[in-house]
Structures are given as C-alpha cells and as structure tokens.
Design an enzyme around this catalytic site. Structure first.
Site, PDB file in Angstrom:
ATOM      1  N   GLY A   9       0.832  -1.213   0.000  1.00  0.00           N
ATOM      2  CA  GLY A   9       0.000   0.000   0.000  1.00  0.00           C
ATOM      3  C   GLY A   9       0.856   1.249   0.000  1.00  0.00           C
ATOM      4  N   ASN A  95      -5.354  -5.112  13.032  1.00  0.00           N
ATOM      5  CA  ASN A  95      -3.939  -5.255  12.668  1.00  0.00           C
ATOM      6  C   ASN A  95      -3.193  -6.329  13.451  1.00  0.00           C
ATOM      7  OD1 ASN A  95      -4.350  -3.358  10.750  1.00  0.00           O
ATOM      8  ND2 ASN A  95      -3.181  -1.719  11.711  1.00  0.00           N
ATOM      9  N   VAL A 118       6.011  -1.814  11.055  1.00  0.00           N
ATOM     10  CA  VAL A 118       5.523  -0.457  10.783  1.00  0.00           C
ATOM     11  C   VAL A 118       4.038  -0.329  11.155  1.00  0.00           C
ATOM     12  CG1 VAL A 118       5.257   1.318   8.984  1.00  0.00           C
ATOM     13  CG2 VAL A 118       7.195  -0.266   8.893  1.00  0.00           C
ATOM     14  N   SER A 119       3.276  -1.399  10.970  1.00  0.00           N
ATOM     15  CA  SER A 119       1.825  -1.373  11.188  1.00  0.00           C
ATOM     16  C   SER A 119       1.497  -0.859  12.590  1.00  0.00           C
ATOM     17  CB  SER A 119       1.249  -2.788  11.031  1.00  0.00           C
ATOM     18  OG  SER A 119       1.718  -3.369   9.832  1.00  0.00           O
ATOM     19  N   ASN A 120       0.407  -0.116  12.683  1.00  0.00           N
ATOM     20  CA  ASN A 120       0.003   0.491  13.963  1.00  0.00           C
ATOM     21  C   ASN A 120      -1.050  -0.317  14.696  1.00  0.00           C
ATOM     22  OD1 ASN A 120       1.421   2.938  14.521  1.00  0.00           O
ATOM     23  ND2 ASN A 120       0.495   3.824  12.671  1.00  0.00           N
ATOM     24  N   ARG A 151      10.016  14.481  11.751  1.00  0.00           N
ATOM     25  CA  ARG A 151       8.975  15.524  11.867  1.00  0.00           C
ATOM     26  C   ARG A 151       9.418  16.611  12.840  1.00  0.00           C
ATOM     27  NH1 ARG A 151       4.108  11.198  11.876  1.00  0.00           N
ATOM     28  NH2 ARG A 151       3.807  11.169   9.629  1.00  0.00           N
ATOM     29  N   HIS A 175       5.011   5.583  20.096  1.00  0.00           N
ATOM     30  CA  HIS A 175       4.635   6.223  18.820  1.00  0.00           C
ATOM     31  C   HIS A 175       3.126   6.494  18.836  1.00  0.00           C
ATOM     32  CE1 HIS A 175       4.727   7.236  14.594  1.00  0.00           C
ATOM     33  NE2 HIS A 175       3.888   6.270  14.277  1.00  0.00           N
TER      34      HIS A 175
HETATM   35  N1  LIG Z   1       4.989   3.206  12.316  1.00  0.00           N
HETATM   36  C1  LIG Z   1       4.780   4.302  11.595  1.00  0.00           C
HETATM   37  O1  LIG Z   1       5.488   5.307  11.765  1.00  0.00           O
HETATM   38  C2  LIG Z   1       3.711   4.328  10.576  1.00  0.00           C
HETATM   39  C3  LIG Z   1       2.786   3.321  10.527  1.00  0.00           C
HETATM   40  N2  LIG Z   1       1.810   3.312   9.576  1.00  0.00           N
HETATM   41  C4  LIG Z   1       0.925   2.153   9.569  1.00  0.00           C
HETATM   42  O2  LIG Z   1       1.295   1.309   8.483  1.00  0.00           O
HETATM   43  C5  LIG Z   1       0.169   0.551   8.072  1.00  0.00           C
HETATM   44  C6  LIG Z   1       0.006   0.661   6.552  1.00  0.00           C
HETATM   45  O3  LIG Z   1      -0.326   1.972   6.181  1.00  0.00           O
HETATM   46  P1  LIG Z   1      -0.619   2.318   4.641  1.00  0.00           P
HETATM   47  O4  LIG Z   1       0.445   1.772   3.792  1.00  0.00           O
HETATM   48  O5  LIG Z   1      -0.928   3.753   4.579  1.00  0.00           O
HETATM   49  O6  LIG Z   1      -1.962   1.480   4.398  1.00  0.00           O
HETATM   50  P2  LIG Z   1      -2.533   0.926   3.004  1.00  0.00           P
HETATM   51  O7  LIG Z   1      -3.937   0.582   3.227  1.00  0.00           O
HETATM   52  O8  LIG Z   1      -2.191   1.874   1.909  1.00  0.00           O
HETATM   53  O9  LIG Z   1      -1.691  -0.410   2.760  1.00  0.00           O
HETATM   54  C7  LIG Z   1      -1.799  -1.537   3.564  1.00  0.00           C
HETATM   55  C8  LIG Z   1      -1.680  -2.746   2.657  1.00  0.00           C
HETATM   56  O10 LIG Z   1      -1.633  -3.926   3.468  1.00  0.00           O
HETATM   57  C9  LIG Z   1      -2.269  -4.950   2.720  1.00  0.00           C
HETATM   58  N3  LIG Z   1      -2.611  -6.066   3.585  1.00  0.00           N
HETATM   59  C10 LIG Z   1      -3.623  -6.160   4.488  1.00  0.00           C
HETATM   60  N4  LIG Z   1      -3.604  -7.380   5.074  1.00  0.00           N
HETATM   61  C11 LIG Z   1      -2.563  -8.054   4.547  1.00  0.00           C
HETATM   62  C12 LIG Z   1      -2.016  -9.334   4.751  1.00  0.00           C
HETATM   63  N5  LIG Z   1      -2.531 -10.195   5.636  1.00  0.00           N
HETATM   64  N6  LIG Z   1      -0.962  -9.717   4.026  1.00  0.00           N
HETATM   65  C13 LIG Z   1      -0.403  -8.865   3.124  1.00  0.00           C
HETATM   66  N7  LIG Z   1      -0.867  -7.639   2.880  1.00  0.00           N
HETATM   67  C14 LIG Z   1      -1.923  -7.219   3.593  1.00  0.00           C
HETATM   68  C15 LIG Z   1      -3.468  -4.266   2.097  1.00  0.00           C
HETATM   69  O11 LIG Z   1      -3.998  -5.005   1.010  1.00  0.00           O
HETATM   70  C16 LIG Z   1      -2.877  -2.915   1.697  1.00  0.00           C
HETATM   71  O12 LIG Z   1      -2.419  -2.912   0.361  1.00  0.00           O
HETATM   72  C17 LIG Z   1      -1.018   1.104   8.862  1.00  0.00           C
HETATM   73  O13 LIG Z   1      -1.291   0.262   9.964  1.00  0.00           O
HETATM   74  C18 LIG Z   1      -0.532   2.459   9.326  1.00  0.00           C
HETATM   75  O14 LIG Z   1      -1.184   2.881  10.490  1.00  0.00           O
HETATM   76  C19 LIG Z   1       1.720   4.283   8.635  1.00  0.00           C
HETATM   77  C20 LIG Z   1       2.609   5.334   8.651  1.00  0.00           C
HETATM   78  C21 LIG Z   1       3.663   5.450   9.629  1.00  0.00           C
HETATM   79  O1  LIG Z   2      -0.533   8.713  11.933  1.00  0.00           O
HETATM   80  C1  LIG Z   2      -0.694   7.525  11.610  1.00  0.00           C
HETATM   81  O2  LIG Z   2      -1.687   6.843  11.901  1.00  0.00           O
HETATM   82  C2  LIG Z   2       0.396   6.850  10.847  1.00  0.00           C
HETATM   83  C3  LIG Z   2       1.640   7.031  11.586  1.00  0.00           C
HETATM   84  O3  LIG Z   2       1.950   6.310  12.491  1.00  0.00           O
HETATM   85  C4  LIG Z   2       2.356   8.285  11.341  1.00  0.00           C
HETATM   86  O4  LIG Z   2       2.273   8.879  10.260  1.00  0.00           O
HETATM   87  O5  LIG Z   2       3.064   8.690  12.278  1.00  0.00           O
END
Ligand SMILES: NC(=O)C1=CN([C@@H]2O[C@H](COP(=O)(O)OP(=O)(O)OC[C@H]3O[C@@H](n4cnc5c(N)ncnc54)[C@H](O)[C@@H]3O)[C@@H](O)[C@H]2O)C=CC1
Ligand SMILES: O=C([O-])CC(=O)C(=O)O
Length: 311
Positions: A9, A95, A118-120, A151, A175
């Site tokens: 994603g 998640n 990375v997932s939240n 940031r 986080h």
């Molecule tokens: N730790 C951090 O600093 C950050 C964490 N995040 C988190 O990262 C995660 C992803 O965010 P985005 O990429 O924006 O979401 P997104 O929705 O664009 O992408 C997530 C992808 O995971 C796929 N997916 C879901 N279940 C799956 C599985 N079992 N196996 C393989 N693929 C699977 C989906 O089909 C989707 O393409 C979220 O939980 C978000 O909160 C996002 C930004 C920063």
């Molecule tokens: O804000 C969110 O949910 C995604 C994330 O962790 C970030 O961008 O820091």
C-alpha cells in the site's frame, strides 16, 4: 541484499521506491493479499529505473511467501491505516491478527531476517511480533522514532528558518499522539542548543506539532501519511544492510534500560547488520524521566489487549 516488504500500500510501495532509487538493496519483493496489487506497484517502480538510474530488481507477489525466500530484512506494513479522528490504538483489533500471521509466514522462508514493524499501533505490534515469533530482541525493530524525529527536525527547521539537515533532534517514547517525547532540551542547530534561538512558547508548539504530526497529516489526507514513513523505513533498512551503525530512535524490547522492561518502546538505538546493536542511555532530567515512565505505562496498558491473541 534482499528486502521483502509485506503490504504494497502507501507506505510499503513508497518504501520500495526509496530503497530502489537510492540503491539500498539489490532486490526488493513486495507482497500483498490484494490480487495483482503488489505486482502492479513493482512493475510501476521498475519502470522508473531508466529515468532515475537504478538497478535494484523489484518484483511483486500476491500472498506467495515462497518468493520472499532468504530475505535479509522484512518490513511489515500490512494492515489498515487510521482515518481522520481515530487514534493509532484503535487499529489494534484488525492489525494484530494480520501482523502475527505475517511475521510467522515470513520467518518460514527467511529464518534469519531482521524484521521491521511499521503497522500500527506500532509499539504494540512490535511487541506482538517479538512474542509471537520468539526471535531474539535485536532482530525485531519497530519504526516510529525515525519518522517522529524527522517531523521534529522539520518543525524545528520551520521555526528556525534553517535547513532540517543542520538540526539534530530526537523523539523517544511511544509512537502515539500522547506518548511521544520530543527531547527539546537536547535539540541543537549545528551543535548549538535550539533553546538559544527559540522561546519556550515556540518550543512547546514545535513539540506539540510533532506529537500530533501523524494526526495532522491524516486529517489533511483522509488517510495516514506515506512519503516520510516510507523514507524513514528505507533509512533504517540502509543502516542495517550497509552496517552504518546510525543512532536511530526505534521501538525495541527494553530490559532495564530507562527503568523499564518487557515492553517495546522508542529509545535511541545503534542500528547495524545485526539489527539493534546497542541501546544508548541518555541522561534524562526528572521531567523527562516522568514523561518516559508515563509513556511506558500507556504502552504497557496497550499490550494487555494482546493477551487473547498471544495464548
Ligand atoms: N509506524 C509508523 O510510523 C507508521 C505506521 N503506519 C501504519 O502502516 C500501516 C500501513 O499503512 P498504509 O500503507 O498507509 O496502508 P494501506 O492501506 O495503503 O496499505 C496496507 C496494505 O496492506 C495490505 N494487507 C492487508 N492485510 C494483509 C495481509 N494479511 N498480508 C499482506 N498484505 C496485507 C493491504 O492489502 C494494503 O495494500 C497502517 O497500519 C498504518 O497505520 C503508517 C505510517 C507510519
Ligand atoms: O498517523 C498515523 O496513523 C500513521 C503514523 O503512524 C504516522 O504517520 O506517524
């Protein structure tokens, strides 16, 4: 060196893009459950190669873990992102199951990989990945502090009207919107404390903006951010694959450091070929110690929600 990114994603694909054009790895595999999605993202990224001059091989697969075999690093971005008005913590119900099964699947084919979560809610998902896989703690790294610190540096650079790369600053703690701890007292502009240039009120605003940095972007974009998150993961991957031993705030299992144990929380780490090679103990003042203890308490309380999934 081979990197697998699970979840093609916004964050996963951006991370693949940055790793490729910066030549950080020789091979990147994107994996997603949505049919054809990872294949499409990989093909699109590969078609940048001649215009941005890279040679990384990028491929995509639909849920076929055999293609991820012998990855050196695996990045887990699979799961749902938050919508405006939500907290990261509200994502746990969906998640947690995804992260647990993905971590178990990747290890079947890459038993020696270092895993970046990375997932939240990221601190809780990192703890879950560690407990579910039983991997040594140096091989599970939660990405949050790298992003939060970038940031923080951005907001400081805007307040100072100076380049972000001339600013050194770090965010530790959880986080979460209320658990992050921007270390304002230790932030510097080329070694000069920023407290010499910015008033207490401005510094407080910078710290507040940093803490809600993800929520601000979620409100603006309708989903959470991806450019800086993807680049932050690539920065971590670079430090691992090229054994750079950079100091990066990461969510890792603490064992007495900062007075805490049995939680994953953001602390300054030396990141190299073995993953987390050292946790740096910063001398915190009393206020900072209290903030860290409160942050740890909130992170620990969140882990309680994993009890059912970890049995
Ligand atoms: N730790 C951090 O600093 C950050 C964490 N995040 C988190 O990262 C995660 C992803 O965010 P985005 O990429 O924006 O979401 P997104 O929705 O664009 O992408 C997530 C992808 O995971 C796929 N997916 C879901 N279940 C799956 C599985 N079992 N196996 C393989 N693929 C699977 C989906 O089909 C989707 O393409 C979220 O939980 C978000 O909160 C996002 C930004 C920063
Ligand atoms: O804000 C969110 O949910 C995604 C994330 O962790 C970030 O961008 O820091």
């Amino acid at each position: 060196m081979k990197v697998t990114i699970v979840g093609a994603g916004n964050v996963g694909a951006t991370c693949a893009d940055v790793i490729s054009y910066r030549g950080i790895a020789s091979e990147v595999v994107l994996l997603d459950i949505k049919g054809g999605f990872a294949e499409g993202k990989a093909l699109d990224i590969m078609q940048c190669a001649t215009n941005t001059a890279f040679n990384t091989k990028v491929s995509g697969v639909t849920n076929d873990y055999s293609k991820t075999i012998n990855s050196d690093v695996v990045v887990i971005t699979s799961g749902i992102p938050r919508k405006p008005g939500m907290t990261r913590e509200e994502l746990i119900g969906i998640n947690a199951g995804i992260v647990k099964s993905v971590a178990e699947n990747v290890l079947q084919y890459s038993p020696n990989a270092i895993i970046i979560v990375v997932s939240n809610p990221m601190d809780t998902m990192t703890y879950l990945a560690l407990k579910a896989t039983g991997l040594p703690k140096n091989r599970i790294i939660g990405m949050g502090g790298a992003l939060d610190s970038s940031r923080f540096r951005t907001y400081l650079s805007l307040a100072l009207d100076k380049p972000a790369n001339d600013i050194s600053a770090m965010v530790i703690g959880g986080h979460g919107d209320t658990t992050m701890i921007p270390l304002t007292r230790l932030a510097s502009y080329n070694g000069i404390p920023v407290t010499q240039f910015l008033s207490e009120a401005v510094l407080q605003k910078v710290a507040n903006d940093t803490m809600v940095g993800g929520a601000t972007l979620t409100k603006l974009l309708g989903t959470s951010a991806w450019y800086a998150p993807g680049a932050s993961v690539a920065y971590l991957v670079d430090s691992i694959l090229n054994d750079q031993k950079k100091m990066i705030a990461c969510s890792v299992m603490v064992d007495g450091e900062y007075g805490e144990s049995d939680i994953c929380i953001g602390v300054p780490c030396i990141i190299g070929k073995n993953g987390v090679e050292e946790i740096i103990q910063v001398e915190l003042n009393q206020d900072e110690k209290t903030l860290f203890a409160n942050s740890a308490k909130a992170v620990r309380a969140m882990n309680e929600a994993l009890k059912e999934i970890l049995v």
